[in-house]
Scaffold this active site. Structure first.
Site, PDB file in Angstrom:
ATOM      1  N   THR A  11      61.191  31.407  50.508  1.00  0.00           N
ATOM      2  CA  THR A  11      60.121  30.769  51.284  1.00  0.00           C
ATOM      3  C   THR A  11      59.572  29.520  50.598  1.00  0.00           C
ATOM      4  O   THR A  11      59.563  28.428  51.189  1.00  0.00           O
ATOM      5  CB  THR A  11      58.954  31.784  51.479  1.00  0.00           C
ATOM      6  OG1 THR A  11      59.478  32.977  52.027  1.00  0.00           O
ATOM      7  CG2 THR A  11      57.881  31.218  52.387  1.00  0.00           C
ATOM      8  N   VAL A  12      59.096  29.671  49.372  1.00  0.00           N
ATOM      9  CA  VAL A  12      58.433  28.536  48.701  1.00  0.00           C
ATOM     10  C   VAL A  12      59.454  27.491  48.265  1.00  0.00           C
ATOM     11  O   VAL A  12      59.272  26.280  48.504  1.00  0.00           O
ATOM     12  CB  VAL A  12      57.602  29.019  47.483  1.00  0.00           C
ATOM     13  CG1 VAL A  12      56.951  27.834  46.777  1.00  0.00           C
ATOM     14  CG2 VAL A  12      56.535  30.024  47.921  1.00  0.00           C
ATOM     15  N   LYS A 105      52.910  34.578  39.438  1.00  0.00           N
ATOM     16  CA  LYS A 105      51.685  35.098  38.772  1.00  0.00           C
ATOM     17  C   LYS A 105      51.901  36.434  38.094  1.00  0.00           C
ATOM     18  O   LYS A 105      51.286  36.721  37.077  1.00  0.00           O
ATOM     19  CB  LYS A 105      50.515  35.186  39.753  1.00  0.00           C
ATOM     20  CG  LYS A 105      50.764  36.061  40.950  1.00  0.00           C
ATOM     21  CD  LYS A 105      51.058  35.225  42.139  1.00  0.00           C
ATOM     22  CE  LYS A 105      51.751  35.984  43.220  1.00  0.00           C
ATOM     23  NZ  LYS A 105      51.832  35.244  44.450  1.00  0.00           N
ATOM     24  N   GLU A 129      50.620  25.751  38.589  1.00  0.00           N
ATOM     25  CA  GLU A 129      49.464  25.577  39.489  1.00  0.00           C
ATOM     26  C   GLU A 129      49.532  26.509  40.702  1.00  0.00           C
ATOM     27  O   GLU A 129      48.511  27.036  41.154  1.00  0.00           O
ATOM     28  CB  GLU A 129      49.402  24.116  39.966  1.00  0.00           C
ATOM     29  CG  GLU A 129      48.269  23.796  40.906  1.00  0.00           C
ATOM     30  CD  GLU A 129      46.895  24.004  40.280  1.00  0.00           C
ATOM     31  OE1 GLU A 129      46.539  23.223  39.402  1.00  0.00           O
ATOM     32  OE2 GLU A 129      46.179  24.952  40.680  1.00  0.00           O
ATOM     33  N   GLY A 134      47.686  29.637  45.788  1.00  0.00           N
ATOM     34  CA  GLY A 134      48.689  28.831  46.510  1.00  0.00           C
ATOM     35  C   GLY A 134      48.430  27.339  46.545  1.00  0.00           C
ATOM     36  O   GLY A 134      48.720  26.625  45.590  1.00  0.00           O
ATOM     37  N   GLU A 190      54.134  39.309  49.597  1.00  0.00           N
ATOM     38  CA  GLU A 190      55.226  39.406  48.635  1.00  0.00           C
ATOM     39  C   GLU A 190      56.315  40.286  49.259  1.00  0.00           C
ATOM     40  O   GLU A 190      56.049  41.030  50.212  1.00  0.00           O
ATOM     41  CB  GLU A 190      54.732  40.062  47.341  1.00  0.00           C
ATOM     42  CG  GLU A 190      53.571  39.343  46.680  1.00  0.00           C
ATOM     43  CD  GLU A 190      53.899  37.922  46.230  1.00  0.00           C
ATOM     44  OE1 GLU A 190      54.942  37.719  45.603  1.00  0.00           O
ATOM     45  OE2 GLU A 190      53.105  37.010  46.513  1.00  0.00           O
ATOM     46  N   ASP A 201      48.074  41.811  43.104  1.00  0.00           N
ATOM     47  CA  ASP A 201      48.348  40.361  43.145  1.00  0.00           C
ATOM     48  C   ASP A 201      47.079  39.571  42.800  1.00  0.00           C
ATOM     49  O   ASP A 201      47.114  38.629  42.000  1.00  0.00           O
ATOM     50  CB  ASP A 201      48.855  40.005  44.555  1.00  0.00           C
ATOM     51  CG  ASP A 201      49.089  38.525  44.729  1.00  0.00           C
ATOM     52  OD1 ASP A 201      50.147  38.038  44.291  1.00  0.00           O
ATOM     53  OD2 ASP A 201      48.203  37.847  45.280  1.00  0.00           O
ATOM     54  N   LYS A 205      46.031  37.077  39.471  1.00  0.00           N
ATOM     55  CA  LYS A 205      45.407  35.740  39.582  1.00  0.00           C
ATOM     56  C   LYS A 205      44.089  35.699  38.812  1.00  0.00           C
ATOM     57  O   LYS A 205      43.765  34.690  38.180  1.00  0.00           O
ATOM     58  CB  LYS A 205      45.206  35.393  41.063  1.00  0.00           C
ATOM     59  CG  LYS A 205      46.535  35.216  41.790  1.00  0.00           C
ATOM     60  CD  LYS A 205      46.360  35.186  43.294  1.00  0.00           C
ATOM     61  CE  LYS A 205      47.706  35.071  43.994  1.00  0.00           C
ATOM     62  NZ  LYS A 205      47.629  35.321  45.436  1.00  0.00           N
ATOM     63  N   GLY A 302      51.846  30.666  51.833  1.00  0.00           N
ATOM     64  CA  GLY A 302      52.587  29.932  52.861  1.00  0.00           C
ATOM     65  C   GLY A 302      53.474  28.877  52.209  1.00  0.00           C
ATOM     66  O   GLY A 302      53.200  28.410  51.108  1.00  0.00           O
TER      67      GLY A 302
HETATM   68  P1  NDP Z   1      60.972  34.866  48.469  1.00  0.00           P
HETATM   69  O1  NDP Z   1      61.284  36.308  48.348  1.00  0.00           O
HETATM   70  O2  NDP Z   1      60.861  34.271  49.827  1.00  0.00           O
HETATM   71  O3  NDP Z   1      62.059  33.996  47.670  1.00  0.00           O
HETATM   72  C1  NDP Z   1      62.600  34.364  46.448  1.00  0.00           C
HETATM   73  C2  NDP Z   1      64.081  34.042  46.521  1.00  0.00           C
HETATM   74  O4  NDP Z   1      64.659  34.190  45.243  1.00  0.00           O
HETATM   75  C3  NDP Z   1      64.818  34.971  47.492  1.00  0.00           C
HETATM   76  O5  NDP Z   1      65.694  34.205  48.287  1.00  0.00           O
HETATM   77  C4  NDP Z   1      65.592  35.879  46.538  1.00  0.00           C
HETATM   78  O6  NDP Z   1      66.766  36.388  47.087  1.00  0.00           O
HETATM   79  C5  NDP Z   1      65.877  34.905  45.411  1.00  0.00           C
HETATM   80  N1  NDP Z   1      66.249  35.566  44.178  1.00  0.00           N
HETATM   81  C6  NDP Z   1      65.730  36.699  43.651  1.00  0.00           C
HETATM   82  N2  NDP Z   1      66.368  37.004  42.502  1.00  0.00           N
HETATM   83  C7  NDP Z   1      67.305  36.046  42.320  1.00  0.00           C
HETATM   84  C8  NDP Z   1      68.285  35.816  41.335  1.00  0.00           C
HETATM   85  N3  NDP Z   1      68.466  36.643  40.309  1.00  0.00           N
HETATM   86  N4  NDP Z   1      69.071  34.725  41.445  1.00  0.00           N
HETATM   87  C9  NDP Z   1      68.931  33.890  42.490  1.00  0.00           C
HETATM   88  N5  NDP Z   1      68.024  34.047  43.470  1.00  0.00           N
HETATM   89  C10 NDP Z   1      67.229  35.123  43.385  1.00  0.00           C
HETATM   90  O7  NDP Z   1      59.655  34.615  47.627  1.00  0.00           O
HETATM   91  P2  NDP Z   1      58.581  33.442  47.805  1.00  0.00           P
HETATM   92  O8  NDP Z   1      59.247  32.145  48.020  1.00  0.00           O
HETATM   93  O9  NDP Z   1      57.550  33.883  48.772  1.00  0.00           O
HETATM   94  O10 NDP Z   1      57.880  33.485  46.380  1.00  0.00           O
HETATM   95  C11 NDP Z   1      58.441  32.838  45.263  1.00  0.00           C
HETATM   96  C12 NDP Z   1      57.430  32.882  44.133  1.00  0.00           C
HETATM   97  O11 NDP Z   1      56.276  32.168  44.532  1.00  0.00           O
HETATM   98  C13 NDP Z   1      56.940  34.286  43.741  1.00  0.00           C
HETATM   99  O12 NDP Z   1      56.707  34.330  42.379  1.00  0.00           O
HETATM  100  C14 NDP Z   1      55.647  34.418  44.511  1.00  0.00           C
HETATM  101  O13 NDP Z   1      54.770  35.327  43.930  1.00  0.00           O
HETATM  102  C15 NDP Z   1      55.121  33.004  44.405  1.00  0.00           C
HETATM  103  N6  NDP Z   1      54.175  32.613  45.434  1.00  0.00           N
HETATM  104  C16 NDP Z   1      54.500  32.774  46.758  1.00  0.00           C
HETATM  105  C17 NDP Z   1      53.613  32.352  47.723  1.00  0.00           C
HETATM  106  C18 NDP Z   1      53.919  32.493  49.171  1.00  0.00           C
HETATM  107  O14 NDP Z   1      53.097  32.089  49.982  1.00  0.00           O
HETATM  108  N7  NDP Z   1      55.064  33.014  49.570  1.00  0.00           N
HETATM  109  C19 NDP Z   1      52.332  31.721  47.368  1.00  0.00           C
HETATM  110  C20 NDP Z   1      52.114  31.575  45.944  1.00  0.00           C
HETATM  111  C21 NDP Z   1      53.012  32.013  45.023  1.00  0.00           C
HETATM  112  P3  NDP Z   1      66.703  37.828  47.849  1.00  0.00           P
HETATM  113  O15 NDP Z   1      65.776  37.647  48.988  1.00  0.00           O
HETATM  114  O16 NDP Z   1      68.125  38.049  48.234  1.00  0.00           O
HETATM  115  O17 NDP Z   1      66.200  38.815  46.849  1.00  0.00           O
HETATM  116  N1  HSE Z   2      51.232  37.225  48.551  1.00  0.00           N
HETATM  117  C1  HSE Z   2      50.331  36.269  48.044  1.00  0.00           C
HETATM  118  C2  HSE Z   2      49.093  36.237  48.921  1.00  0.00           C
HETATM  119  C3  HSE Z   2      50.986  34.917  48.020  1.00  0.00           C
HETATM  120  O1  HSE Z   2      49.131  36.831  49.995  1.00  0.00           O
HETATM  121  O2  HSE Z   2      48.091  35.644  48.544  1.00  0.00           O
HETATM  122  C4  HSE Z   2      50.196  33.933  47.245  1.00  0.00           C
HETATM  123  O3  HSE Z   2      50.156  34.238  45.907  1.00  0.00           O
END
Ligand code: NDP
Ligand code: HSE
Length: 427
Positions: A11-12, A105, A129, A134, A190, A201, A205, A302
């Site tokens: 996602t991110v 985090k 950051e 977020g 998550e 979570d 933070k 998001g």
């Molecule tokens: P996602 O689950 O959408 O994305 C993580 C990606 O990493 C997935 O595609 C996953 O694959 C892949 N992945 C996991 N392990 C491996 C690996 N060993 N090698 C390669 N790829 C791998 O997570 P988000 O994008 O939502 O979150 C990413 C980070 O950002 C997290 O630390 C989260 O806490 C943080 N975050 C997220 C926010 C949000 O709004 N979503 C906001 C703030 C922080 P697979 O799905 O196949 O496991």
């Molecule tokens: N899962 C987290 C939340 C993403 O809902 O706030 C941002 O860290």
């Protein structure tokens, strides 16, 4: 040109190339050069195939060594989440002299100290950051803009998922399950939402905020936390009747003996600025000696909001690389960690109790609280079935020691059951 690599393309992460393209000229001016995504680590060949077929024109790799050994890659962006293998990959990148950006985090709250020491040892930057709130630039604000101020308390609505769920449940009568499913669909939650709904979570933070606001690295195990899954419709209704809104609130504050760090469902007076933070929005309310009160508000989760914070870190690191500067620590504030003694942490509390509906029971209840020297602010009997009555008590300020003692008293008392208790914030 500065080459970067992404670890993970979820996602991110997939928001990062979008922003680099969308705001290319602005970013290039800020960095003094172009940021180029050289490689992206994905899990396996089938994922690589899927992404290529979906039209993503990047150099996807499945072996992290292809990134770690690539001398041209200056910055690694970890956006996989969870502790392992993220911790190993970040450690490898730092040891290889690469700067690291992360939004993780969980990892930073638990292992941040070790990773920051490694970054320091190899004279590289480790910036994160996006890990707190977020899209709100709160960490850099605390580290830079508030350097000259003394922060005394940080209160935050820090989890977008639980705030979104509570808002939908309260305003639109959604079920807990419906609200959670929608938060997951929207990319807020998550992959395992337990951490979102159980306050973990937000506790991560709050632990990170402690470093930036108070220069103290707290052991995550010492952060008291509870989540939203115990809140009942009756508590929500009662909060409204009493003039409060229930939110999951992170609370980091100085006491006479040290720092108190806690995340808990909290009754906020409707007039408190945090009470109007709804949906996926987050906010951090800062109490400080110089400014007084200030609040930083924005989307806490998001794709795009979070990616904006990630790219902000990339820009800071990129600028320093372009200028040939020594990379400065993300947060330069550190002091010895002292944790608050439980007798110094005081709050008002809401208690919902079930008692036998007969003469003398209220008196017995009052005696239980009086024994611990806890005084009442408000008491009401809300409903009854002839057999039992539901009683709600809002106390004056009491300490964690008194809270523990009165809970024990209630647990051992006849014909009294503690249904729920929550912190109540004063105006
Ligand atoms: P996602 O689950 O959408 O994305 C993580 C990606 O990493 C997935 O595609 C996953 O694959 C892949 N992945 C996991 N392990 C491996 C690996 N060993 N090698 C390669 N790829 C791998 O997570 P988000 O994008 O939502 O979150 C990413 C980070 O950002 C997290 O630390 C989260 O806490 C943080 N975050 C997220 C926010 C949000 O709004 N979503 C906001 C703030 C922080 P697979 O799905 O196949 O496991
Ligand atoms: N899962 C987290 C939340 C993403 O809902 O706030 C941002 O860290």
């Amino acid at each position: 040109m500065i080459k970067i690599a992404l670890l993970g393309f979820g996602t991110v992460a997939s928001g990062v190339p979008f922003l680099l393209e969308e705001n290319a000229s602005k970013i290039e001016q800020a960095v003094g050069g172009r940021l180029e995504i050289a490689k992206i680590l994905v899990k396996d060949e089938s994922e690589k195939q899927r992404l290529v077929e979906a039209g993503h024109d990047y150099h996807f790799v499945t072996d992290v060594a292809e990134i770690m050994t690539d001398q041209d890659i200056a910055i690694v962006v970890e956006l996989m989440g969870r502790i392992e293998p993220a911790k190993t990959f970040i450690s490898q990148a730092l040891a290889a002299g690469k700067h690291v950006v992360s939004a993780n985090k969980d990892l930073i709250a638990v292992h941040g100290k070790e990773l920051l020491a490694l970054a320091d040892q190899h004279q590289v930057g480790f910036y994160y950051e996006a890990a707190v709130a977020g899209g709100i630039p709160i960490l850099r604000t605390l580290a830079n803009s508030l350097t000259a101020d003394k922060v005394t308390r940080l209160l935050g609505v820090l989890n977008g998922t639980s705030n979104f769920m509570l808002t939908k449940m309260v305003d639109e009568g959604w079920s807990y399950e419906q609200a959670l499913a929608t938060a997951q669909e929207l990319g807020y939650a998550e992959s395992d939402p337990t951490n979102d709904v159980e306050g973990i979570d937000a506790a991560y933070k709050a632990a990170i905020l402690s470093q930036f606001g108070f220069g103290m690295t707290v052991d995550f195990e010492t952060v008291r936390h509870s989540g939203i899954s115990t809140i009942t419709p009756a508590d929500v209704t009662m909060a409204q009747q009493l003039g409060y809104v229930i939110k999951l609130v992170g609370d980091v504050r100085e006491t006479a003996s040290g720092l108190s760090v806690e995340v808990a469902p909290t009754f906020l007076p409707k007039s408190h600025p945090l009470a109007s933070v709804n949906g996926v929005m987050n906010a951090v309310f800062v109490e400080s000696i110089g400014i007084g009160q200030s609040m930083f508000y924005g989307p806490g989760a998001g794709q795009k909001p979070t990616a904006v914070s990630v790219v902000a870190d990339l820009v800071q690191l990129g600028r320093a690389i372009t200028d040939g500067q020594v990379i400065s620590a993300f947060n330069g504030f550190a002091q010895e960690t002292h944790l608050a003694q439980p007798e110094d942490v005081t709050n008002s509390y809401y208690f919902a109790l079930s008692i036998k509906d007969e003469a003398g029971q209220f008196f017995k209840l009052a005696q239980l609280f009086a024994k611990e020297n806890i005084s009442f602010q408000q008491v009401l009997q809300t409903e009854g079935d002839g057999e039992t009555a539901r009683v709600v008590i809002v106390t004056h300020e009491m300490s964690l020691v008194q809270l523990d003692r009165v809970r024990t008293q209630i647990a051992t008392a006849d014909q009294v059951t503690l249904l729920n208790h929550f912190k109540v914030l004063g105006v």
